[in-house]
Write a protein that holds these residues in place. Structure first.
Motif, PDB file in Angstrom:
ATOM      1  N   MET A 100       4.856  76.767  18.985  1.00 33.33           N
ATOM      2  CA  MET A 100       6.139  76.184  18.610  1.00 33.33           C
ATOM      3  C   MET A 100       6.067  74.676  18.842  1.00 33.33           C
ATOM      4  O   MET A 100       5.752  74.225  19.936  1.00 33.33           O
ATOM      5  CB  MET A 100       7.257  76.781  19.461  1.00 33.33           C
ATOM      6  N   HIS A 101       6.354  73.916  17.805  1.00 30.41           N
ATOM      7  CA  HIS A 101       6.371  72.455  17.884  1.00 30.41           C
ATOM      8  C   HIS A 101       7.824  71.997  17.794  1.00 30.41           C
ATOM      9  O   HIS A 101       8.566  72.452  16.932  1.00 30.41           O
ATOM     10  CB  HIS A 101       5.572  71.848  16.721  1.00 30.41           C
TER      11      HIS A 101
ATOM     12  N   HIS B 138      20.422  71.847  23.202  1.00 29.21           N
ATOM     13  CA  HIS B 138      20.276  70.596  23.941  1.00 29.21           C
ATOM     14  C   HIS B 138      19.771  69.466  23.041  1.00 29.21           C
ATOM     15  O   HIS B 138      19.202  68.492  23.506  1.00 29.21           O
ATOM     16  CB  HIS B 138      19.343  70.803  25.134  1.00 29.21           C
ATOM     17  N   GLY B 139      19.965  69.623  21.738  1.00 37.06           N
ATOM     18  CA  GLY B 139      19.660  68.551  20.805  1.00 37.06           C
ATOM     19  C   GLY B 139      18.213  68.447  20.359  1.00 37.06           C
ATOM     20  O   GLY B 139      17.844  67.498  19.678  1.00 37.06           O
ATOM     21  N   MET B 140      17.381  69.409  20.733  1.00 37.59           N
ATOM     22  CA  MET B 140      15.991  69.393  20.301  1.00 37.59           C
ATOM     23  C   MET B 140      15.894  69.984  18.896  1.00 37.59           C
ATOM     24  O   MET B 140      16.737  70.774  18.484  1.00 37.59           O
ATOM     25  CB  MET B 140      15.118  70.217  21.254  1.00 37.59           C
ATOM     26  N   ILE B 141      14.861  69.612  18.191  1.00 34.72           N
ATOM     27  CA  ILE B 141      14.637  70.129  16.843  1.00 34.72           C
ATOM     28  C   ILE B 141      13.299  70.847  16.812  1.00 34.72           C
ATOM     29  O   ILE B 141      12.256  70.251  17.096  1.00 34.72           O
ATOM     30  CB  ILE B 141      14.650  68.992  15.812  1.00 34.72           C
ATOM     31  N   VAL B 142      13.325  72.132  16.490  1.00 36.93           N
ATOM     32  CA  VAL B 142      12.092  72.906  16.318  1.00 36.93           C
ATOM     33  C   VAL B 142      11.652  72.692  14.886  1.00 36.93           C
ATOM     34  O   VAL B 142      12.358  73.040  13.950  1.00 36.93           O
ATOM     35  CB  VAL B 142      12.324  74.403  16.610  1.00 36.93           C
ATOM     36  N   TYR B 143      10.496  72.064  14.689  1.00 32.92           N
ATOM     37  CA  TYR B 143      10.073  71.740  13.333  1.00 32.92           C
ATOM     38  C   TYR B 143       8.892  72.564  12.843  1.00 32.92           C
ATOM     39  O   TYR B 143       8.540  72.489  11.669  1.00 32.92           O
ATOM     40  CB  TYR B 143       9.775  70.241  13.191  1.00 32.92           C
TER      41      TYR B 143
ATOM     42  N   ARG C  77       9.333  83.731  22.354  1.00 29.79           N
ATOM     43  CA  ARG C  77       9.669  82.693  21.371  1.00 29.79           C
ATOM     44  C   ARG C  77      11.125  82.776  20.920  1.00 29.79           C
ATOM     45  O   ARG C  77      11.738  81.771  20.613  1.00 29.79           O
ATOM     46  CB  ARG C  77       8.738  82.748  20.170  1.00 29.79           C
ATOM     47  N   ARG C  78      11.703  83.957  20.900  1.00 27.57           N
ATOM     48  CA  ARG C  78      13.079  84.102  20.417  1.00 27.57           C
ATOM     49  C   ARG C  78      14.106  83.349  21.247  1.00 27.57           C
ATOM     50  O   ARG C  78      14.945  82.658  20.702  1.00 27.57           O
ATOM     51  CB  ARG C  78      13.444  85.587  20.309  1.00 27.57           C
ATOM     52  N   PRO C  79      14.090  83.452  22.583  1.00 30.87           N
ATOM     53  CA  PRO C  79      15.097  82.717  23.361  1.00 30.87           C
ATOM     54  C   PRO C  79      14.878  81.212  23.379  1.00 30.87           C
ATOM     55  O   PRO C  79      15.770  80.454  23.754  1.00 30.87           O
ATOM     56  CB  PRO C  79      14.987  83.304  24.773  1.00 30.87           C
ATOM     57  N   ALA C  80      13.714  80.758  22.967  1.00 33.04           N
ATOM     58  CA  ALA C  80      13.423  79.323  23.020  1.00 33.04           C
ATOM     59  C   ALA C  80      14.228  78.536  21.988  1.00 33.04           C
ATOM     60  O   ALA C  80      14.656  77.419  22.266  1.00 33.04           O
ATOM     61  CB  ALA C  80      11.943  79.071  22.811  1.00 33.04           C
ATOM     62  N   PHE C  81      14.431  79.087  20.792  1.00 31.18           N
ATOM     63  CA  PHE C  81      15.167  78.352  19.757  1.00 31.18           C
ATOM     64  C   PHE C  81      16.541  77.910  20.234  1.00 31.18           C
ATOM     65  O   PHE C  81      16.850  76.720  20.195  1.00 31.18           O
ATOM     66  CB  PHE C  81      15.296  79.189  18.479  1.00 31.18           C
TER      67      PHE C  81
ATOM     68  N   PHE D 240       4.520  70.769  22.363  1.00 33.02           N
ATOM     69  CA  PHE D 240       4.448  72.086  21.745  1.00 33.02           C
ATOM     70  C   PHE D 240       4.092  73.059  22.848  1.00 33.02           C
ATOM     71  O   PHE D 240       3.631  72.681  23.911  1.00 33.02           O
ATOM     72  CB  PHE D 240       3.447  72.127  20.583  1.00 33.02           C
ATOM     73  N   ARG D 241       4.329  74.319  22.599  1.00 35.34           N
ATOM     74  CA  ARG D 241       3.935  75.329  23.565  1.00 35.34           C
ATOM     75  C   ARG D 241       3.595  76.613  22.837  1.00 35.34           C
ATOM     76  O   ARG D 241       3.990  76.815  21.692  1.00 35.34           O
ATOM     77  CB  ARG D 241       5.015  75.556  24.607  1.00 35.34           C
TER      78      ARG D 241
END
Length: 73
Positions: free
Chosen positions: A46-47, A25-30, A15-19, A7-8
């Motif tokens: 963000m986790h 790249h296949g990560m899931i923001v949960y 935070r907007r460009p992180a999603f 998490f970070r």
């Protein structure tokens, strides 16, 4: 096969460009949370997680860090 569950913290601008950087790249923001109620600069936690080969996970993490525009000391 590896798993990455970090998490970070990020302010509203970062935070907007992180999603898209993570999800492309296949990560899931949960989870995206803001547990503080009266701070002047809003801080979000963000986790996210990803499962796959170490190299692929590293590429996704690097894309996220690049969007944060972190400068080397």
């Amino acid at each position: 096969m590896e798993a990455l569950i970090p998490f970070r913290a990020a302010n509203e601008r970062l935070r907007r460009p992180a999603f898209p950087a993570l999800t492309e790249h296949g990560m899931i923001v949960y989870a995206l949370r803001n547990p503080m109620t009266k701070e002047k600069q809003r801080l979000f936690f963000m986790h996210w997680w990803g499962v796959g080969r170490s190299q692929g996970l590293a590429v996704g993490l690097r894309a996220d860090l690049d969007k944060m525009n972190i400068q080397k000391a």
